[in-house]
Design a protein around this motif. Structure first.
Motif, PDB file in Angstrom:
ATOM      1  N   ALA A 221       0.825  -1.215   0.000  1.00  0.00           N
ATOM      2  CA  ALA A 221       0.000   0.000   0.000  1.00  0.00           C
ATOM      3  C   ALA A 221       0.852   1.255   0.000  1.00  0.00           C
ATOM      4  O   ALA A 221       0.518   2.254  -0.643  1.00  0.00           O
ATOM      5  CB  ALA A 221      -0.934  -0.001   1.210  1.00  0.00           C
ATOM      6  N   TRP A 222       1.989   1.202   0.698  1.00  0.00           N
ATOM      7  CA  TRP A 222       2.853   2.378   0.793  1.00  0.00           C
ATOM      8  C   TRP A 222       3.958   2.373  -0.256  1.00  0.00           C
ATOM      9  O   TRP A 222       4.772   3.296  -0.315  1.00  0.00           O
ATOM     10  CB  TRP A 222       3.460   2.470   2.192  1.00  0.00           C
ATOM     11  CG  TRP A 222       2.447   2.836   3.232  1.00  0.00           C
ATOM     12  CD1 TRP A 222       1.692   1.985   3.980  1.00  0.00           C
ATOM     13  CD2 TRP A 222       2.044   4.146   3.627  1.00  0.00           C
ATOM     14  NE1 TRP A 222       0.860   2.675   4.821  1.00  0.00           N
ATOM     15  CE2 TRP A 222       1.047   4.003   4.618  1.00  0.00           C
ATOM     16  CE3 TRP A 222       2.437   5.430   3.247  1.00  0.00           C
ATOM     17  CZ2 TRP A 222       0.442   5.103   5.231  1.00  0.00           C
ATOM     18  CZ3 TRP A 222       1.830   6.509   3.860  1.00  0.00           C
ATOM     19  CH2 TRP A 222       0.846   6.343   4.838  1.00  0.00           C
ATOM     20  N   GLY A 223       4.026   1.345  -1.083  1.00  0.00           N
ATOM     21  CA  GLY A 223       5.010   1.299  -2.157  1.00  0.00           C
ATOM     22  C   GLY A 223       6.418   0.966  -1.716  1.00  0.00           C
ATOM     23  O   GLY A 223       7.384   1.194  -2.457  1.00  0.00           O
ATOM     24  N   PHE A 224       6.561   0.387  -0.517  1.00  0.00           N
ATOM     25  CA  PHE A 224       7.906   0.073  -0.022  1.00  0.00           C
ATOM     26  C   PHE A 224       8.507  -1.165  -0.693  1.00  0.00           C
ATOM     27  O   PHE A 224       9.698  -1.444  -0.518  1.00  0.00           O
ATOM     28  CB  PHE A 224       7.878  -0.121   1.497  1.00  0.00           C
ATOM     29  CG  PHE A 224       7.492   1.119   2.257  1.00  0.00           C
ATOM     30  CD1 PHE A 224       8.072   2.342   1.950  1.00  0.00           C
ATOM     31  CD2 PHE A 224       6.553   1.069   3.266  1.00  0.00           C
ATOM     32  CE1 PHE A 224       7.716   3.496   2.643  1.00  0.00           C
ATOM     33  CE2 PHE A 224       6.193   2.206   3.966  1.00  0.00           C
ATOM     34  CZ  PHE A 224       6.771   3.422   3.657  1.00  0.00           C
ATOM     35  N   ASP A 225       7.694  -1.871  -1.459  1.00  0.00           N
ATOM     36  CA  ASP A 225       8.222  -3.023  -2.191  1.00  0.00           C
ATOM     37  C   ASP A 225       9.165  -2.589  -3.321  1.00  0.00           C
ATOM     38  O   ASP A 225       9.792  -3.438  -3.953  1.00  0.00           O
ATOM     39  CB  ASP A 225       7.080  -3.873  -2.759  1.00  0.00           C
ATOM     40  CG  ASP A 225       6.154  -3.068  -3.649  1.00  0.00           C
ATOM     41  OD1 ASP A 225       5.629  -2.037  -3.203  1.00  0.00           O
ATOM     42  OD2 ASP A 225       5.956  -3.474  -4.809  1.00  0.00           O
ATOM     43  N   SER A 226       9.263  -1.279  -3.560  1.00  0.00           N
ATOM     44  CA  SER A 226      10.189  -0.797  -4.590  1.00  0.00           C
ATOM     45  C   SER A 226      11.640  -0.988  -4.171  1.00  0.00           C
ATOM     46  O   SER A 226      12.529  -1.074  -5.020  1.00  0.00           O
ATOM     47  CB  SER A 226       9.934   0.685  -4.886  1.00  0.00           C
ATOM     48  OG  SER A 226      10.152   1.477  -3.725  1.00  0.00           O
ATOM     49  N   THR A 227      11.895  -1.065  -2.848  1.00  0.00           N
ATOM     50  CA  THR A 227      13.262  -1.283  -2.370  1.00  0.00           C
ATOM     51  C   THR A 227      13.395  -2.551  -1.526  1.00  0.00           C
ATOM     52  O   THR A 227      14.504  -2.889  -1.109  1.00  0.00           O
ATOM     53  CB  THR A 227      13.763  -0.081  -1.539  1.00  0.00           C
ATOM     54  OG1 THR A 227      12.855   0.152  -0.453  1.00  0.00           O
ATOM     55  CG2 THR A 227      13.877   1.164  -2.395  1.00  0.00           C
ATOM     56  N   ILE A 228      12.277  -3.215  -1.262  1.00  0.00           N
ATOM     57  CA  ILE A 228      12.299  -4.463  -0.492  1.00  0.00           C
ATOM     58  C   ILE A 228      11.587  -5.541  -1.305  1.00  0.00           C
ATOM     59  O   ILE A 228      10.392  -5.423  -1.579  1.00  0.00           O
ATOM     60  CB  ILE A 228      11.590  -4.315   0.867  1.00  0.00           C
ATOM     61  CG1 ILE A 228      12.231  -3.189   1.692  1.00  0.00           C
ATOM     62  CG2 ILE A 228      11.640  -5.635   1.644  1.00  0.00           C
ATOM     63  CD1 ILE A 228      11.491  -2.885   2.976  1.00  0.00           C
ATOM     64  N   THR A 229      12.298  -6.571  -1.703  1.00  0.00           N
ATOM     65  CA  THR A 229      11.702  -7.665  -2.481  1.00  0.00           C
ATOM     66  C   THR A 229      11.022  -8.646  -1.524  1.00  0.00           C
ATOM     67  O   THR A 229      11.590  -9.008  -0.493  1.00  0.00           O
ATOM     68  CB  THR A 229      12.777  -8.407  -3.290  1.00  0.00           C
ATOM     69  OG1 THR A 229      13.509  -7.460  -4.068  1.00  0.00           O
ATOM     70  CG2 THR A 229      12.137  -9.432  -4.211  1.00  0.00           C
ATOM     71  N   VAL A 230       9.812  -9.056  -1.868  1.00  0.00           N
ATOM     72  CA  VAL A 230       9.021  -9.925  -0.987  1.00  0.00           C
ATOM     73  C   VAL A 230       8.998 -11.356  -1.516  1.00  0.00           C
ATOM     74  O   VAL A 230       8.764 -11.575  -2.714  1.00  0.00           O
ATOM     75  CB  VAL A 230       7.578  -9.393  -0.857  1.00  0.00           C
ATOM     76  CG1 VAL A 230       6.735 -10.320   0.011  1.00  0.00           C
ATOM     77  CG2 VAL A 230       7.584  -7.977  -0.286  1.00  0.00           C
ATOM     78  N   TYR A 231       9.242 -12.314  -0.611  1.00  0.00           N
ATOM     79  CA  TYR A 231       9.202 -13.741  -0.945  1.00  0.00           C
ATOM     80  C   TYR A 231       8.236 -14.456   0.007  1.00  0.00           C
ATOM     81  O   TYR A 231       8.037 -14.012   1.137  1.00  0.00           O
ATOM     82  CB  TYR A 231      10.594 -14.370  -0.815  1.00  0.00           C
ATOM     83  CG  TYR A 231      11.576 -13.917  -1.858  1.00  0.00           C
ATOM     84  CD1 TYR A 231      11.746 -14.630  -3.047  1.00  0.00           C
ATOM     85  CD2 TYR A 231      12.339 -12.769  -1.667  1.00  0.00           C
ATOM     86  CE1 TYR A 231      12.657 -14.210  -4.008  1.00  0.00           C
ATOM     87  CE2 TYR A 231      13.243 -12.338  -2.623  1.00  0.00           C
ATOM     88  CZ  TYR A 231      13.398 -13.066  -3.791  1.00  0.00           C
ATOM     89  OH  TYR A 231      14.293 -12.646  -4.742  1.00  0.00           O
ATOM     90  N   PRO A 232       7.649 -15.569  -0.450  1.00  0.00           N
ATOM     91  CA  PRO A 232       6.697 -16.297   0.401  1.00  0.00           C
ATOM     92  C   PRO A 232       7.318 -16.821   1.693  1.00  0.00           C
ATOM     93  O   PRO A 232       6.709 -16.758   2.760  1.00  0.00           O
ATOM     94  CB  PRO A 232       6.217 -17.445  -0.488  1.00  0.00           C
ATOM     95  CG  PRO A 232       6.473 -16.979  -1.886  1.00  0.00           C
ATOM     96  CD  PRO A 232       7.709 -16.145  -1.812  1.00  0.00           C
ATOM     97  N   ASP A 233       8.542 -17.379   1.598  1.00  0.00           N
ATOM     98  CA  ASP A 233       9.190 -17.940   2.780  1.00  0.00           C
ATOM     99  C   ASP A 233      10.706 -18.011   2.556  1.00  0.00           C
ATOM    100  O   ASP A 233      11.205 -17.666   1.482  1.00  0.00           O
ATOM    101  CB  ASP A 233       8.633 -19.340   3.096  1.00  0.00           C
ATOM    102  CG  ASP A 233       8.637 -20.251   1.886  1.00  0.00           C
ATOM    103  OD1 ASP A 233       9.685 -20.329   1.210  1.00  0.00           O
ATOM    104  OD2 ASP A 233       7.600 -20.875   1.604  1.00  0.00           O
ATOM    105  N   VAL A 234      11.403 -18.478   3.584  1.00  0.00           N
ATOM    106  CA  VAL A 234      12.866 -18.521   3.540  1.00  0.00           C
ATOM    107  C   VAL A 234      13.363 -19.422   2.417  1.00  0.00           C
ATOM    108  O   VAL A 234      14.274 -19.060   1.652  1.00  0.00           O
ATOM    109  CB  VAL A 234      13.432 -18.991   4.898  1.00  0.00           C
ATOM    110  CG1 VAL A 234      14.946 -19.226   4.789  1.00  0.00           C
ATOM    111  CG2 VAL A 234      13.137 -17.961   5.984  1.00  0.00           C
TER     112      VAL A 234
END
Length: 241
Positions: A221-234
């Protein structure tokens, strides 16, 4: 200012896109869906703040929107209690953003009303601070395949004592090295905390995994995924490397 094509294009976006989104979010604030309403409000306010900051003559709107956005984040992070009075004040401030925009376009700005709202927001924000001391549970750090894995131990990460250990762990890593935030034990991760971590994403290679739906909704929502990549799990993260 109304003869400027950039200004007219912006106001067209405001009327056709951002204002309807904001009205939807405000309706939710007035109901029982406060969290969802805040998430809807976050993106248009952030955009308005950013765009007006680059529009000559509209900088005061960017400054005012920034103050309202900060108050929105504090309500979202429970730093300010979501009482009826505080939500009413938040709604008033958000509605005033559009008044300020129109006033700046017309060249007739009512600074007194803005100052009144900002004073009320300052009072509401300060009254909710210092009453509860929050101790962060900290983090556990391990090195796996040259990646620094930071296991966050707090179930709720919103206030500085909760996210400061994460920042400290990141700063202990060499710039450019890979970092993975494991949020398997985290239920909610506030926008202020995400913002602090995301601000370091240009220096460090940061990823996050095992996010709850709430934590994931906030980061997108805040657009922070532009610098943090998200993965389902380790394991998915390390498989992708």
């Amino acid at each position: 200012m109304s003869d400027d094509p950039m200004v007219e294009e912006f106001f067209s976006e405001v009327n056709d896109k951002y204002y309807p989104q904001v009205m939807e979010g405000l309706e939710m604030l007035e109901g029982d869906a406060v969290g969802e309403g805040i998430e809807i409000l976050a993106r248009p306010l952030h955009t308005i703040k950013g765009v007006t900051g680059f529009m000559a003559g509209f900088e005061p709107a960017s400054h005012f929107t920034h103050k309202i956005e900060d108050f929105l984040k504090k309500v979202q992070a429970d730093e300010v209690e979501s009482t009826t009075d505080n939500l009413t004040l938040l709604s008033r401030g958000i509605n005033m953003i559009f008044q300020v925009l129109e006033q700046l376009r017309d060249g007739d700005v009512d600074e007194e009303e803005q100052e009144e709202v900002l004073a009320l927001i300052t009072e509401a924000s300060s009254s909710g601070q210092g009453e509860v001391e929050v101790a962060g549970a900290g983090v556990e750090v391990e090195i796996r395949d040259s990646v620094t894995v930071i296991h966050v131990k707090d179930p709720r990460v919103h206030l500085e004592p909760q996210f400061k250990p994460i920042l400290s762990a990141i700063l202990s890593v060499e710039p450019g090295d890979a970092i993975l935030l494991d949020l398997a034990e985290v239920l909610t991760f506030g926008s202020t905390a995400w913002g602090a971590v995301a601000s370091m994403g240009t220096t460090f290679k940061i990823a996050a995994c095992s996010l709850t739906p709430e934590a994931k909704q906030t980061i997108y929502a805040w657009g922070f995924d532009s610098t943090i990549t998200v993965y389902p799990d380790v394991e998915t993260y390390f498989t992708a490397q």
